[in-house]
Write a protein that holds these residues in place. Structure first.
Motif, mmCIF file in Angstrom:
data_model
loop_
_atom_site.group_PDB
_atom_site.id
_atom_site.type_symbol
_atom_site.label_atom_id
_atom_site.label_comp_id
_atom_site.label_asym_id
_atom_site.label_seq_id
_atom_site.Cartn_x
_atom_site.Cartn_y
_atom_site.Cartn_z
ATOM 1 N N ASP A 31 -19.294 40.397 -2.591
ATOM 2 C CA ASP A 31 -19.647 40.960 -1.309
ATOM 3 C C ASP A 31 -18.368 41.215 -0.498
ATOM 4 N N TYR A 32 -17.569 42.171 -0.946
ATOM 5 C CA TYR A 32 -16.291 42.411 -0.259
ATOM 6 C C TYR A 32 -16.501 43.307 0.963
ATOM 7 N N ASP A 33 -15.516 43.271 1.869
ATOM 8 C CA ASP A 33 -15.650 43.985 3.139
ATOM 9 C C ASP A 33 -15.010 45.371 3.143
ATOM 10 N N ASN B 206 -11.592 51.308 11.188
ATOM 11 C CA ASN B 206 -13.022 51.512 11.070
ATOM 12 C C ASN B 206 -13.347 51.291 9.602
ATOM 13 N N LEU B 207 -13.921 50.173 9.261
ATOM 14 C CA LEU B 207 -14.045 49.856 7.839
ATOM 15 C C LEU B 207 -15.168 50.627 7.150
ATOM 16 N N VAL B 208 -14.839 51.178 5.979
ATOM 17 C CA VAL B 208 -15.861 51.773 5.125
ATOM 18 C C VAL B 208 -16.514 50.603 4.399
ATOM 19 N N LYS B 209 -17.782 50.389 4.658
ATOM 20 C CA LYS B 209 -18.446 49.228 4.047
ATOM 21 C C LYS B 209 -18.727 49.478 2.583
ATOM 22 N N LYS B 210 -18.810 48.406 1.866
ATOM 23 C CA LYS B 210 -19.103 48.479 0.430
ATOM 24 C C LYS B 210 -20.413 49.239 0.198
ATOM 25 N N ILE C 150 -10.958 33.270 14.210
ATOM 26 C CA ILE C 150 -10.463 34.574 13.767
ATOM 27 C C ILE C 150 -11.480 35.160 12.784
ATOM 28 N N GLU C 151 -11.539 36.503 12.768
ATOM 29 C CA GLU C 151 -12.409 37.150 11.781
ATOM 30 C C GLU C 151 -11.612 37.379 10.496
ATOM 31 N N ILE C 152 -12.046 36.772 9.439
ATOM 32 C CA ILE C 152 -11.373 36.932 8.147
ATOM 33 C C ILE C 152 -12.206 37.856 7.274
ATOM 34 N N LEU C 153 -11.516 38.793 6.617
ATOM 35 C CA LEU C 153 -12.219 39.773 5.789
ATOM 36 C C LEU C 153 -11.760 39.675 4.345
ATOM 37 N N LEU C 154 -12.684 39.991 3.462
ATOM 38 C CA LEU C 154 -12.390 40.004 2.024
ATOM 39 C C LEU C 154 -12.198 41.457 1.584
ATOM 40 N N GLY C 155 -10.979 41.762 1.172
ATOM 41 C CA GLY C 155 -10.700 43.124 0.730
ATOM 42 C C GLY C 155 -9.868 43.141 -0.541
ATOM 43 N N TYR C 156 -9.554 44.353 -0.976
ATOM 44 C CA TYR C 156 -8.702 44.529 -2.155
ATOM 45 C C TYR C 156 -7.778 45.716 -1.935
ATOM 46 N N GLU C 157 -6.567 45.615 -2.478
ATOM 47 C CA GLU C 157 -5.660 46.758 -2.573
ATOM 48 C C GLU C 157 -5.846 47.348 -3.967
ATOM 49 N N VAL C 158 -6.151 48.635 -4.006
ATOM 50 C CA VAL C 158 -6.636 49.244 -5.243
ATOM 51 C C VAL C 158 -5.896 50.542 -5.552
ATOM 52 N N GLU C 159 -5.547 50.758 -6.816
ATOM 53 C CA GLU C 159 -5.030 52.054 -7.253
ATOM 54 C C GLU C 159 -6.175 52.919 -7.760
ATOM 55 N N TYR C 160 -5.998 54.213 -7.591
ATOM 56 C CA TYR C 160 -6.939 55.134 -8.227
ATOM 57 C C TYR C 160 -6.395 55.468 -9.618
ATOM 58 N N TYR C 161 -6.896 54.753 -10.609
ATOM 59 C CA TYR C 161 -6.529 55.014 -12.008
ATOM 60 C C TYR C 161 -7.730 55.720 -12.655
ATOM 61 N N PRO C 162 -7.584 57.025 -12.956
ATOM 62 C CA PRO C 162 -8.770 57.793 -13.354
ATOM 63 C C PRO C 162 -9.546 57.198 -14.529
ATOM 64 N N LYS C 163 -8.843 56.653 -15.526
ATOM 65 C CA LYS C 163 -9.564 56.182 -16.711
ATOM 66 C C LYS C 163 -10.336 54.876 -16.491
ATOM 67 N N ASP C 164 -9.945 54.080 -15.515
ATOM 68 C CA ASP C 164 -10.552 52.749 -15.379
ATOM 69 C C ASP C 164 -11.136 52.462 -13.999
ATOM 70 N N PHE C 165 -11.082 53.453 -13.107
ATOM 71 C CA PHE C 165 -11.520 53.216 -11.724
ATOM 72 C C PHE C 165 -12.995 52.789 -11.653
ATOM 73 N N GLU C 166 -13.852 53.529 -12.355
ATOM 74 C CA GLU C 166 -15.292 53.232 -12.326
ATOM 75 C C GLU C 166 -15.582 51.828 -12.852
ATOM 76 N N ARG C 167 -14.899 51.526 -13.932
ATOM 77 C CA ARG C 167 -15.075 50.221 -14.580
ATOM 78 C C ARG C 167 -14.677 49.080 -13.624
ATOM 79 N N MET C 168 -13.538 49.281 -12.942
ATOM 80 C CA MET C 168 -13.063 48.286 -11.974
ATOM 81 C C MET C 168 -14.085 48.130 -10.842
ATOM 82 N N LEU C 169 -14.581 49.284 -10.377
ATOM 83 C CA LEU C 169 -15.534 49.274 -9.265
ATOM 84 C C LEU C 169 -16.816 48.526 -9.641
ATOM 85 N N ASN C 170 -17.281 48.784 -10.846
ATOM 86 C CA ASN C 170 -18.469 48.076 -11.328
ATOM 87 C C ASN C 170 -18.212 46.579 -11.378
#
Ligand SMILES: [Zn+2]
Ligand SMILES: [Zn+2]
Length: 258
Positions: free
Chosen positions: A103-105, A251-255, A77-97
């Protein structure tokens, strides 16, 4: 079901069983793709700690678990590494960094609170304040605008008592924005089988009219739910009520590196 992109692990503190059991269940139920998308570790600037997200201190552990299962089961089976994420305006960039070290999918947008969680409203709790729905849709649209997400999870999660006109206006705004940005919407099987306030008929009537791409996900917090045939059947029946034919794969948006 051929693919499920919405799967949790015990590291979010409200899911059960060993991750390996989720994989084996997926294989037994004939899935070709299993994406883990646990609640992302969110390193809030002000020190707030969310108890339903992976703890920041467990971030490596999550990646290690999924990566080693990916290797071990690569012939099955193809296993993928992902995350469920909220858009929190004050901390989104920080989380993304923070997660850019991995190397998430893919990322899915699962907005559970308005504003930044610690200063917002938990949207699955009923509200009569119309602004909750408006603010939720604003944040989902802002999340979509980042171009980083492959799916909007439970887009109809807001539990709202208000006039129908307002709901129609806001749901339409969300559906049209998703359509314009070619991002699919999720019919959430957990909500359906656990009789939560979502899926919401009015929302899916609108999504059908707008012509959104739709996928069914398990939102599995227990291994037996992964690709569960009976539950998937119910999801298909639910979609068919609105003339919706769900897609099988995303259709996955790649990192993208910031
Ligand atoms: Zn969620
Ligand atoms: Zn989830």
């Amino acid at each position: 079901m051929l693919a499920n992109y919405h799967t949790h692990t015990y590291l979010c503190h409200h899911a059960y069983d060993e991750p390996r059991q989720y994989v084996e269940q997926a294989i037994n139920n004939g899935l070709k793709v299993l994406g883990f998308s646990d609640h992302v570790p969110y390193p809030f600037k002000n020190g707030y700690v969310s108890d339903y997200h992976i703890f920041v201190s467990d971030s490596d552990k999550y990646v290690d678990i999924v990566t080693s299962l990916k290797k071990e089961y690569k012939n099955d089976i193809e296993i993928l590494l992902g995350y469920e994420v909220e858009y929190y305006p004050k901390d989104f960039e920080r989380m993304l960094n923070f997660i850019s070290q991995y190397d998430y999918d893919y990322l899915i947008l699962g907005q559970h609170f308005t504003f930044n969680e610690y200063d917002g409203h938990y949207v699955a709790f009923n509200s009569r304040d119309k602004n909750v729905l408006t603010q939720y849709v604003n944040q989902v649209c802002d999340g979509i605008d980042t171009g980083l997400f492959s799916l909007v999870a439970h887009p109809d999660i807001v539990n709202m008592t208000c006039d129908e006109k307002h709901k129609i206006r806001e749901y339409t705004r969300l559906c049209e924005h998703a359509k314009k940005n070619i991002i699919p919407l999720e019919i959430n099987l957990l909500g359906l089988v656990a009789r939560r306030n979502y899926p919401t008929d009015l929302f899916w009537e609108i999504a059908a009219k707008v012509g959104n791409e739709v996928i069914i996900s398990c939102d599995a917090h227990d291994a037996y739910r992964v690709g569960n045939k009976k539950e998937y059947e119910r999801g298909l029946e639910y979609a068919a009520k609105f003339g919706i034919k769900p897609i099988d794969y995303l259709n996955l948006v790649k990192k993208t590196t910031a």
